[in-house]
Design a protein around this motif. Structure first.
Motif, PDB file in Angstrom:
ATOM      1  N   HIS A   1       0.804  -1.231   0.000  1.00  0.00           N
ATOM      2  CA  HIS A   1       0.000   0.000   0.000  1.00  0.00           C
ATOM      3  C   HIS A   1       0.834   1.277   0.000  1.00  0.00           C
ATOM      4  O   HIS A   1       0.351   2.344   0.380  1.00  0.00           O
ATOM      5  CB  HIS A   1      -1.018   0.019   1.153  1.00  0.00           C
ATOM      6  CG  HIS A   1      -2.039  -1.081   1.059  1.00  0.00           C
ATOM      7  ND1 HIS A   1      -3.145  -1.154   1.866  1.00  0.00           N
ATOM      8  CD2 HIS A   1      -2.115  -2.144   0.221  1.00  0.00           C
ATOM      9  CE1 HIS A   1      -3.859  -2.236   1.552  1.00  0.00           C
ATOM     10  NE2 HIS A   1      -3.242  -2.843   0.553  1.00  0.00           N
TER      11      HIS A   1
ATOM     12  N   GLN B   1      -0.634   3.994  -2.129  1.00  0.00           N
ATOM     13  CA  GLN B   1      -1.689   4.781  -1.510  1.00  0.00           C
ATOM     14  C   GLN B   1      -1.099   5.784  -0.522  1.00  0.00           C
ATOM     15  O   GLN B   1      -1.533   6.926  -0.450  1.00  0.00           O
ATOM     16  CB  GLN B   1      -2.693   3.834  -0.864  1.00  0.00           C
ATOM     17  CG  GLN B   1      -3.663   4.461   0.083  1.00  0.00           C
ATOM     18  CD  GLN B   1      -3.443   3.959   1.482  1.00  0.00           C
ATOM     19  OE1 GLN B   1      -3.411   2.758   1.719  1.00  0.00           O
ATOM     20  NE2 GLN B   1      -3.262   4.867   2.404  1.00  0.00           N
TER      21      GLN B   1
ATOM     22  N   CYS C   1       0.360   8.746  -2.307  1.00  0.00           N
ATOM     23  CA  CYS C   1      -0.580   9.534  -3.115  1.00  0.00           C
ATOM     24  C   CYS C   1      -1.030  10.776  -2.350  1.00  0.00           C
ATOM     25  O   CYS C   1      -1.459  10.681  -1.208  1.00  0.00           O
ATOM     26  CB  CYS C   1      -1.786   8.672  -3.467  1.00  0.00           C
ATOM     27  SG  CYS C   1      -3.049   9.593  -4.382  1.00  0.00           S
TER      28      CYS C   1
ATOM     29  N   CYS D   1      -4.972  10.533  -1.501  1.00  0.00           N
ATOM     30  CA  CYS D   1      -5.439   9.629  -0.449  1.00  0.00           C
ATOM     31  C   CYS D   1      -5.128  10.250   0.907  1.00  0.00           C
ATOM     32  O   CYS D   1      -4.037  10.098   1.430  1.00  0.00           O
ATOM     33  CB  CYS D   1      -4.760   8.273  -0.580  1.00  0.00           C
ATOM     34  SG  CYS D   1      -5.484   7.283  -1.880  1.00  0.00           S
TER      35      CYS D   1
ATOM     36  N   CYS E   1      -7.148   4.205   5.873  1.00  0.00           N
ATOM     37  CA  CYS E   1      -7.702   3.734   4.614  1.00  0.00           C
ATOM     38  C   CYS E   1      -8.592   2.532   4.901  1.00  0.00           C
ATOM     39  O   CYS E   1      -8.256   1.661   5.703  1.00  0.00           O
ATOM     40  CB  CYS E   1      -6.556   3.340   3.691  1.00  0.00           C
ATOM     41  SG  CYS E   1      -7.104   2.667   2.119  1.00  0.00           S
TER      42      CYS E   1
ATOM     43  N   HIS F   1      -6.854  -2.154  -5.588  1.00  0.00           N
ATOM     44  CA  HIS F   1      -6.555  -1.203  -6.662  1.00  0.00           C
ATOM     45  C   HIS F   1      -7.824  -0.663  -7.330  1.00  0.00           C
ATOM     46  O   HIS F   1      -7.936   0.534  -7.561  1.00  0.00           O
ATOM     47  CB  HIS F   1      -5.603  -1.832  -7.684  1.00  0.00           C
ATOM     48  CG  HIS F   1      -4.229  -2.058  -7.119  1.00  0.00           C
ATOM     49  ND1 HIS F   1      -3.378  -1.020  -6.831  1.00  0.00           N
ATOM     50  CD2 HIS F   1      -3.574  -3.181  -6.754  1.00  0.00           C
ATOM     51  CE1 HIS F   1      -2.248  -1.503  -6.329  1.00  0.00           C
ATOM     52  NE2 HIS F   1      -2.335  -2.815  -6.261  1.00  0.00           N
TER      53      HIS F   1
ATOM     54  N   ARG G   1      -9.528   1.607  -4.879  1.00  0.00           N
ATOM     55  CA  ARG G   1      -8.876   2.910  -4.794  1.00  0.00           C
ATOM     56  C   ARG G   1      -9.247   3.763  -6.008  1.00  0.00           C
ATOM     57  O   ARG G   1      -9.431   4.970  -5.906  1.00  0.00           O
ATOM     58  CB  ARG G   1      -7.363   2.731  -4.686  1.00  0.00           C
ATOM     59  CG  ARG G   1      -6.684   3.896  -3.970  1.00  0.00           C
ATOM     60  CD  ARG G   1      -5.290   3.552  -3.528  1.00  0.00           C
ATOM     61  NE  ARG G   1      -4.322   3.676  -4.594  1.00  0.00           N
ATOM     62  CZ  ARG G   1      -3.758   4.833  -4.951  1.00  0.00           C
ATOM     63  NH1 ARG G   1      -4.069   5.944  -4.335  1.00  0.00           N
ATOM     64  NH2 ARG G   1      -2.895   4.868  -5.943  1.00  0.00           N
TER      65      ARG G   1
ATOM     66  N   CYS H   1       2.771   7.375  -7.030  1.00  0.00           N
ATOM     67  CA  CYS H   1       2.489   5.973  -6.720  1.00  0.00           C
ATOM     68  C   CYS H   1       3.484   5.050  -7.417  1.00  0.00           C
ATOM     69  O   CYS H   1       3.947   4.073  -6.833  1.00  0.00           O
ATOM     70  CB  CYS H   1       1.051   5.631  -7.117  1.00  0.00           C
ATOM     71  SG  CYS H   1       0.565   6.283  -8.715  1.00  0.00           S
TER      72      CYS H   1
END
Ligand code: SF4
Ligand code: SF4
Ligand code: FES
Lengths: 141, 382
Positions: free
Chosen positions: B252, B255, B258, B261, B266, B300, B303, B317
């Motif tokens: 992850h 994420q 990012c 995010c 999460c 994925h 997300r 990412c």
């Protein structure tokens, strides 16, 4: 195709309209298939698209999300948001070549017992035609 | 649109440094947020400073982006705007991420002056760490030539269409201008006020620069749609998805790197997202086996459903992925599509509401098309 195949359809129904509609279908003794596994949610907008995705990737033959008709949401605008989120998930499915027909959005009010039964029957037939969800056989998901 | 003409004597970086120095000296700004090379000289860090000596050491345009600038801004402004007026020097994709985060109330831009520039791309982090000196050189030569070398930058930079003026306050125009000139362009009231406070007059015509930018943009748009279509073609169906993410170790990192995010926890890291151990054996038997780590496709694609509407194609990412999965190409492919569904572009305009925060009773055409089944039933019901 195997005639005896009964798909499992995860149905997420908002409690103010669609779940009550399903109840009405039951109390009115309308026939609808046992394929529907109904779950009550507060509002269709409570359902994060990831939950639909999860049901799909866990092997549900179909995933039905149903709520009040646009304009009638108990929380006034919840289902307008549902519509957008659902559109995104569908678009993602289509873009990735996943079977977006296994996702269904429907508006069913509390008084529409017959409509609930009809949607349940038609959707079950459609999923039967599609056969098993291929994710059911995938080890690497 | 008009700008102030600047003379580039000692390289573009020093033009920016001089500007920041003047802004601090004239007290038009209280501090600056800039990338500064780390002491080991093998990476960059965001530094908030008002110290001229630190500024002398600052990039202030960094070859690589270890941390997306919008994340640094979030740390600084997540509790609301402070009282200090800060100039943040950021790439266009960092500005766009900041704009998205401000719509989500994660960043407050009221006292921030976003200074951006015509970006020639960022060197992938791994390349930079592997060869800092060489990367510095390559980046400087791209910057001074005002031209992207695709082999030197992240794959998404080579197909970036928002490399120039975005929703910043002040923009440094470079593309298409002669080697010794640059344009400082105010792009908001805040930006214009700052330049005015610094006594910088904006009377230069910018049409030549604008033309060069739109020429390159058209070229890039073409390149982007071709490249992303190719990415998309390889992603089709479970098999395509599995092939794309087969090596994913489920860390992850993509994420957490990012900028979009922002959730403190999460969903995919939460307890509810974990499978029930007791049910796993049943699933394994039903499927003929089950892989660990599991639920990669769910992570994925989930997300994508959560954040692709705000993805700015910054490539963080991909930089963060330990197994070199082209996450950013995949997400950019999806983002272009989902954003088009709502006629939205992430970070384009801070006045444009997030698609999931609003709705239209009479939906945009594409949304109608997508939820057609339900709409048809609705008509039948009436
Ligand atoms: S998904 Fe990747 S490319 Fe898109 S905003 Fe996040 S880190 Fe940047
Ligand atoms: S960073 Fe790479 S390996 Fe880690 S979760 Fe993302 S795609 Fe998988
Ligand atoms: S309460 Fe039924 S959709 Fe919102």
């Amino acid at each position: 195709m195997d005639k005896g195949f009964t798909p499992r359809i995860t149905a997420l129904l908002c409690q103010w309209c669609s779940y009550t509609g399903a109840d009405l279908a039951g109390t009115s003794r309308l026939q609808y298939p046992t394929s529907i596994i109904a779950m009550k949610v507060m509002c269709s907008s409570r359902v994060d698209p990831v939950l639909l995705l999860k049901a799909y990737l866990s092997g549900s033959g179909g995933v039905l999300l149903a709520g009040c008709h646009p304009g009638d949401c108990h929380y006034e605008v919840g289902n307008y948001h549902t519509r957008r989120r659902f559109a995104i998930l569908k678009a993602i499915f289509d873009t990735l070549g996943l079977e977006s027909a296994r996702l269904k959005l429907s508006w069913i009010s509390a008084s529409e017992g017959p409509k609930f039964a009809q949607v349940a029957n038609e959707y079950t037939d459609e999923i039967k035609k599609m056969g098993e969800n291929p994710s059911k056989k995938k080890m690497f998901l | 649109m008009q700008g102030a003409s600047l003379k580039v004597v000692d390289g573009i970086k020093s033009v920016v440094r001089d500007f920041l120095r003047k802004a601090l000296e004239s007290e038009a700004a209280d501090a600056v947020l800039v990338p500064v090379r780390t002491p080991a000289k093998d990476s960059y860090a965001w530094i908030l400073t008002n110290d001229q000596a630190v500024l002398d050491e600052a990039g202030p345009l960094a070859p690589t982006m270890p941390v997306q600038g919008a994340k640094a801004l979030k740390s600084l402004t997540r509790k609301g705007q402070g009282t200090a007026r800060v100039i943040a020097v950021m790439r266009p994709c960092e500005v766009r991420a900041a704009v998205e985060l401000s719509k989500l109330n994660q960043v407050h831009l009221d006292n921030i002056i976003l200074l951006s520039y015509d970006c020639t791309g960022a060197v992938p982090l791994q390349d930079y760490v592997g060869d800092p000196a060489g990367s510095e050189e390559r980046f400087d030569s791209m910057l001074e030539a005002r031209k992207t070398e695709e082999s030197a930058v992240k794959p998404v930079c080579g197909i970036c269409v928002d490399f120039s003026l975005v929703d910043s306050d002040i923009h440094l125009g470079l593309i298409g201008l002669a080697g010794e000139s640059a344009l400082l362009i105010p792009n908001s009231e805040k930006g214009a006020a700052l330049l005015e406070a610094m006594g910088i007059a904006c009377e230069e015509d910018t049409s030549g620069w604008m033309q060069a930018v739109s020429g390159l943009k058209a070229e890039r748009e073409d390149k982007r749609s071709k490249a992303l279509a190719e990415t998309g073609a390889s992603l089709q169906g479970f098999d395509g998805l599995h092939a794309a993410f087969a090596d994913c170790v489920g860390c992850h990192n993509c994420q957490s790197a990012c900028p979009i995010c922002y959730c403190r926890q999460c969903y995919f890291d939460s307890e509810v997202a974990r499978r029930d151990p007791a049910a796993l054996l049943d699933t394994a038997i039903a499927r003929g086996g089950i892989a660990f780590p599991g639920d990669r496709v769910m992570f994925h694609t989930g997300r994508m459903a959560h954040m692709s509407l705000s993805c700015v194609s910054c490539g963080q990412c991909s930089d963060a992925c330990p197994v070199s999965i082209p996450v950013a190409d995949i997400f950019s492919y999806m983002a272009d599509l989902t954003q088009a569904t709502f006629e939205y572009a992430a970070g384009r305009d801070d006045g444009e509401p997030l698609p999931l925060r609003q709705y239209r009773e009479d939906e945009v055409e594409k949304v109608h098309e997508i939820v057609k089944g339900a709409e048809e039933e609705e008509v039948a019901h009436e």
